[in-house]
Write a protein that holds these residues in place. Structure first.
Motif, PDB file in Angstrom:
ATOM      1  N   PHE A  57      13.194 -22.438 -47.792  1.00  0.00           N
ATOM      2  CA  PHE A  57      13.963 -21.464 -48.565  1.00  0.00           C
ATOM      3  C   PHE A  57      14.289 -20.222 -47.755  1.00  0.00           C
ATOM      4  CE2 PHE A  57      11.213 -23.753 -51.599  1.00  0.00           C
ATOM      5  CZ  PHE A  57      12.202 -24.446 -52.269  1.00  0.00           C
ATOM      6  N   GLY A  58      13.897 -20.188 -46.479  1.00  0.00           N
ATOM      7  CA  GLY A  58      14.189 -19.050 -45.619  1.00  0.00           C
ATOM      8  C   GLY A  58      13.166 -17.933 -45.697  1.00  0.00           C
ATOM      9  N   LEU A  59      12.080 -18.147 -46.381  1.00  0.00           N
ATOM     10  CA  LEU A  59      11.021 -17.140 -46.491  1.00  0.00           C
ATOM     11  C   LEU A  59      10.010 -17.352 -45.367  1.00  0.00           C
ATOM     12  CD1 LEU A  59      10.566 -17.531 -50.327  1.00  0.00           C
ATOM     13  CD2 LEU A  59      11.676 -15.642 -49.163  1.00  0.00           C
ATOM     14  N   PRO A  60       9.422 -16.271 -44.851  1.00  0.00           N
ATOM     15  CA  PRO A  60       8.471 -16.430 -43.741  1.00  0.00           C
ATOM     16  C   PRO A  60       7.172 -17.079 -44.209  1.00  0.00           C
ATOM     17  CG  PRO A  60       8.544 -14.149 -44.454  1.00  0.00           C
ATOM     18  CD  PRO A  60       9.618 -14.873 -45.214  1.00  0.00           C
ATOM     19  N   LYS A  61       6.694 -18.060 -43.432  1.00  0.00           N
ATOM     20  CA  LYS A  61       5.431 -18.717 -43.772  1.00  0.00           C
ATOM     21  C   LYS A  61       4.285 -17.734 -43.552  1.00  0.00           C
ATOM     22  CE  LYS A  61       6.587 -23.503 -43.021  1.00  0.00           C
ATOM     23  NZ  LYS A  61       6.216 -24.756 -42.374  1.00  0.00           N
ATOM     24  N   ASN A  62       3.384 -17.643 -44.532  1.00  0.00           N
ATOM     25  CA  ASN A  62       2.234 -16.762 -44.388  1.00  0.00           C
ATOM     26  C   ASN A  62       0.930 -17.435 -44.804  1.00  0.00           C
ATOM     27  OD1 ASN A  62       2.623 -16.776 -47.151  1.00  0.00           O
ATOM     28  ND2 ASN A  62       3.071 -14.605 -47.330  1.00  0.00           N
ATOM     29  N   ILE A  63       0.952 -18.761 -44.965  1.00  0.00           N
ATOM     30  CA  ILE A  63      -0.243 -19.522 -45.303  1.00  0.00           C
ATOM     31  C   ILE A  63      -0.476 -20.547 -44.200  1.00  0.00           C
ATOM     32  CG2 ILE A  63      -1.285 -21.107 -46.960  1.00  0.00           C
ATOM     33  CD1 ILE A  63       0.425 -19.876 -49.106  1.00  0.00           C
ATOM     34  N   LEU A 117       2.304 -13.070 -53.137  1.00  0.00           N
ATOM     35  CA  LEU A 117       1.233 -12.075 -53.224  1.00  0.00           C
ATOM     36  C   LEU A 117       0.748 -11.692 -51.827  1.00  0.00           C
ATOM     37  CD1 LEU A 117      -0.612 -10.406 -55.034  1.00  0.00           C
ATOM     38  CD2 LEU A 117      -2.192 -12.329 -55.053  1.00  0.00           C
ATOM     39  N   TYR A 118       0.627 -12.677 -50.939  1.00  0.00           N
ATOM     40  CA  TYR A 118       0.237 -12.379 -49.562  1.00  0.00           C
ATOM     41  C   TYR A 118       1.256 -11.471 -48.887  1.00  0.00           C
ATOM     42  CZ  TYR A 118      -3.693 -15.640 -49.089  1.00  0.00           C
ATOM     43  OH  TYR A 118      -4.901 -16.270 -49.176  1.00  0.00           O
ATOM     44  N   GLN A 119       2.529 -11.695 -49.167  1.00  0.00           N
ATOM     45  CA  GLN A 119       3.553 -10.849 -48.556  1.00  0.00           C
ATOM     46  C   GLN A 119       3.432  -9.414 -49.066  1.00  0.00           C
ATOM     47  OE1 GLN A 119       7.611 -12.040 -49.155  1.00  0.00           O
ATOM     48  NE2 GLN A 119       8.302 -10.829 -47.418  1.00  0.00           N
ATOM     49  N   LEU A 120       3.173  -9.243 -50.363  1.00  0.00           N
ATOM     50  CA  LEU A 120       3.003  -7.896 -50.922  1.00  0.00           C
ATOM     51  C   LEU A 120       1.807  -7.175 -50.300  1.00  0.00           C
ATOM     52  CD1 LEU A 120       3.713  -8.436 -54.719  1.00  0.00           C
ATOM     53  CD2 LEU A 120       5.094  -7.143 -53.080  1.00  0.00           C
ATOM     54  N   LEU A 121       0.731  -7.937 -50.056  1.00  0.00           N
ATOM     55  CA  LEU A 121      -0.487  -7.347 -49.512  1.00  0.00           C
ATOM     56  C   LEU A 121      -0.484  -7.283 -47.979  1.00  0.00           C
ATOM     57  CD1 LEU A 121      -3.095  -9.050 -51.864  1.00  0.00           C
ATOM     58  CD2 LEU A 121      -2.161  -6.738 -52.025  1.00  0.00           C
ATOM     59  N   ILE A 123      -0.748  -9.887 -45.892  1.00  0.00           N
ATOM     60  CA  ILE A 123      -1.667 -10.878 -45.335  1.00  0.00           C
ATOM     61  C   ILE A 123      -0.869 -11.993 -44.685  1.00  0.00           C
ATOM     62  CG2 ILE A 123      -3.471 -12.552 -45.892  1.00  0.00           C
ATOM     63  CD1 ILE A 123      -4.175 -10.756 -48.291  1.00  0.00           C
ATOM     64  N   ASP A 124      -1.286 -12.413 -43.494  1.00  0.00           N
ATOM     65  CA  ASP A 124      -0.632 -13.515 -42.786  1.00  0.00           C
ATOM     66  C   ASP A 124      -1.716 -14.402 -42.185  1.00  0.00           C
ATOM     67  OD1 ASP A 124       1.012 -15.226 -41.487  1.00  0.00           O
ATOM     68  OD2 ASP A 124       1.857 -13.754 -40.105  1.00  0.00           O
ATOM     69  N   ASN A 125      -1.891 -15.596 -42.744  1.00  0.00           N
ATOM     70  CA  ASN A 125      -2.931 -16.512 -42.273  1.00  0.00           C
ATOM     71  C   ASN A 125      -2.413 -17.635 -41.417  1.00  0.00           C
ATOM     72  OD1 ASN A 125      -4.931 -15.087 -43.586  1.00  0.00           O
ATOM     73  ND2 ASN A 125      -4.834 -16.310 -45.444  1.00  0.00           N
ATOM     74  N   THR A 126      -1.182 -17.545 -40.928  1.00  0.00           N
ATOM     75  CA  THR A 126      -0.665 -18.604 -40.071  1.00  0.00           C
ATOM     76  C   THR A 126      -1.261 -18.487 -38.678  1.00  0.00           C
ATOM     77  OG1 THR A 126       1.232 -17.244 -39.509  1.00  0.00           O
ATOM     78  CG2 THR A 126       1.518 -18.813 -41.307  1.00  0.00           C
ATOM     79  N   PHE A 127      -1.252 -19.599 -37.970  1.00  0.00           N
ATOM     80  CA  PHE A 127      -1.811 -19.610 -36.614  1.00  0.00           C
ATOM     81  C   PHE A 127      -0.717 -19.489 -35.607  1.00  0.00           C
ATOM     82  CE2 PHE A 127      -4.739 -21.838 -39.304  1.00  0.00           C
ATOM     83  CZ  PHE A 127      -5.949 -21.278 -38.956  1.00  0.00           C
TER      84      PHE A 127
END
Length: 127
Positions: A57-63, A117-121, A123-127
């Motif tokens: 969807f064009g959103l940055p991966k953060n998980i 929620l991660y984007q609001l906070l 948080i970025d857990n990608t490697f």
């Protein structure tokens, strides 16, 4: 100054070189379709670019991948418990449907790799 430098860097990365008769055309745009470009201004005034993978969807991966599997397992468990309760005529069918409905959240975030929620906070857990 930040905006001008960011726009110049983004334009340089996405514009294609003109076609020439003696060689192939260089185009970076298709290879950057699924990547998000994050531009940061350092304390020395230099612009640094960080390329990040995006979802469909064009959103940055953060998980990260481990958390994605865990979220999908939680979603499958919630759906399983909810459907088991519905199949066995549980006295509280509203709770069973709620479990199935709540499973959509970890299921969707696990499947896409993006958590709002991660984007609001931040948080970025990608490697």
């Amino acid at each position: 100054m930040k905006t001008l430098a960011a726009a110049a860097l983004l334009a340089a990365l996405t514009l294609a070189a003109p076609a020439r008769a003696d060689g192939p055309t260089l185009s970076l745009a298709p290879s950057l379709e699924r990547l998000a470009l994050s531009l940061q201004l350092s304390s020395a005034g230099a612009v640094t670019a960080q390329v990040k993978e995006t979802t469909v969807f064009g959103l940055p991966k953060n998980i990260g991948p481990v958390e994605r599997v865990a979220r999908l397992a939680v979603a499958a468990t919630l759906v399983g418990v909810g459907t088991y309760r519905l199949a066995n005529d549980s006295p509280n069918t509203g709770l069973s449907w709620a479990l199935v409905g709540v499973a959509a959240v970890p299921g969707a975030t696990g499947a896409t790799g993006y958590c709002p929620l991660y984007q609001l906070l931040g948080i970025d857990n990608t490697f």
